[in-house]
Write a protein that holds these residues in place. Sequence first.
Motif, short mmCIF file in Angstrom:
data_model
loop_
_atom_site.label_atom_id
_atom_site.label_comp_id
_atom_site.label_asym_id
_atom_site.label_seq_id
_atom_site.Cartn_x
_atom_site.Cartn_y
_atom_site.Cartn_z
N LYS A 151 93.21 8.77 13.95
CA LYS A 151 94.07 8.85 12.77
C LYS A 151 93.45 9.74 11.69
N THR A 152 92.17 9.51 11.42
CA THR A 152 91.50 10.34 10.41
C THR A 152 91.42 11.79 10.87
N GLY B 246 89.64 3.92 15.76
CA GLY B 246 89.01 4.94 16.61
C GLY B 246 89.95 5.71 17.51
N GLU C 263 83.71 9.04 22.72
CA GLU C 263 82.70 9.86 22.04
C GLU C 263 81.33 9.17 22.12
N GLY D 3 92.69 14.67 21.56
CA GLY D 3 93.23 14.54 22.91
C GLY D 3 94.15 13.35 23.06
N ASN E 88 94.94 -0.15 10.47
CA ASN E 88 94.86 -0.86 11.76
C ASN E 88 95.67 -2.14 11.69
N HIS F 98 85.04 15.98 24.39
CA HIS F 98 83.71 15.58 23.92
C HIS F 98 82.58 16.06 24.83
P1 ATP Z 1 89.56 4.03 12.11
O1 ATP Z 1 90.82 3.26 12.12
O2 ATP Z 1 88.37 3.27 12.67
O3 ATP Z 1 89.26 4.80 10.84
P2 ATP Z 1 90.59 6.44 13.31
O4 ATP Z 1 91.79 6.19 14.13
O5 ATP Z 1 90.75 7.06 11.98
O6 ATP Z 1 89.73 5.13 13.26
P3 ATP Z 1 88.91 8.66 13.85
O7 ATP Z 1 88.00 8.42 12.69
O8 ATP Z 1 89.88 9.74 13.75
O9 ATP Z 1 89.63 7.31 14.21
O10 ATP Z 1 88.04 8.85 15.17
C1 ATP Z 1 86.64 8.61 15.20
C2 ATP Z 1 85.99 9.57 16.17
O11 ATP Z 1 86.40 9.25 17.49
C3 ATP Z 1 86.42 10.99 15.95
O12 ATP Z 1 85.55 11.67 15.08
C4 ATP Z 1 86.39 11.58 17.35
O13 ATP Z 1 85.10 12.04 17.68
C5 ATP Z 1 86.70 10.40 18.24
N1 ATP Z 1 88.14 10.34 18.58
C6 ATP Z 1 89.01 9.37 18.26
N2 ATP Z 1 90.24 9.61 18.73
C7 ATP Z 1 90.16 10.80 19.38
C8 ATP Z 1 91.12 11.62 20.06
N3 ATP Z 1 92.39 11.24 20.21
N4 ATP Z 1 90.68 12.79 20.59
C9 ATP Z 1 89.40 13.17 20.47
N5 ATP Z 1 88.46 12.44 19.83
C10 ATP Z 1 88.81 11.27 19.29
#
Ligand code: ATP
Length: 270
Positions: free
Chosen positions: A64-65, A61, A228, A20, A164, A200
């Motif tokens: 990105k992943t 968070g 979340e 989202g 990050n 969520h």
């Molecule tokens: P990091 O830099 O800590 O690895 P990241 O940017 O890769 O963080 P994710 O691992 O993709 O973040 O996100 C962690 C969790 O947070 C996801 O599994 C999801 O449940 C929730 N989340 C994060 N961003 C979003 C988003 N834009 N929409 C929906 N859920 C999200």
Amino acid sequence: SRAQAMEVTESPDVKYDDIGGIDEQVREVREAVEDPIDNPAQFDAVGIEPPSGVLLHGPPGTGKTMLAKAVANESNATFIKMTGSELVQKFIGEGARLVRDLFQLAAEEEPAVVFIDEIDAIASRRTDSKTSGDAEVQRTMMQLLSEMDGFDDRGEIRIMAATNRFDMLDEAILRPGRFDRLIEVPKPGPEGREKILEIHSREINVDPDIDFAELAEELDDYSGADIESLVTEAGMFAIRNDRTTVTREDIDHAREKLDRGETEHGVVRY
Ligand code: ATP
């Protein structure tokens, strides 16, 4: 240790719909990763090369992943993840070889999306390169650069990375032919937060009277991961109070708890 150092998923369980507030970033990732896999002929016809590598950067968070997993899934590509900090801390002395193995595995699995999380751990500007640990990190980065440089004829392998700490990266990895498509993934604004709250809450029994737009306004500075955690914590409060519906009070309780930095899962807010 090849198996331990890499997470390989045939089709990750994430869809574009699950993400989202970052529609523009989803669009850019599709263009740079999915389109070249689905329709390489179009790039040939126009006469341009698709981006070599896509770097997602922004606070923790923010999704990105998720983006990397979703684009792998929706391109029917194998998702292969490696984490920079693990190469440096857990697989000491093996970094360069693991990077080589990573690209070899991708070639065997193609189409594949290679995702290097926390790339800053192996690709930061050198601060003080006197220690041998630094030399090892340096070798790992050189291996990555050489894999990317020798990459043209490998077919349907797309390379993604996340950080990050964009400001700390060595410029060498940003040159053309390397990570030459940069996509910033910011924290969501109020509308994005509302969308993420909805996502969520899909599977959760939430009191239908809760006004998500109003709640989203209040969640200043919350990342997607924070939202979340908020929803999950609120669910825990409902269970503790023997209810099957999550109320606004549960959410407020969860917020107080998160804002104090304590959660059941040990998730810390940034
Ligand atoms: P990091 O830099 O800590 O690895 P990241 O940017 O890769 O963080 P994710 O691992 O993709 O973040 O996100 C962690 C969790 O947070 C996801 O599994 C999801 O449940 C929730 N989340 C994060 N961003 C979003 C988003 N834009 N929409 C929906 N859920 C999200």
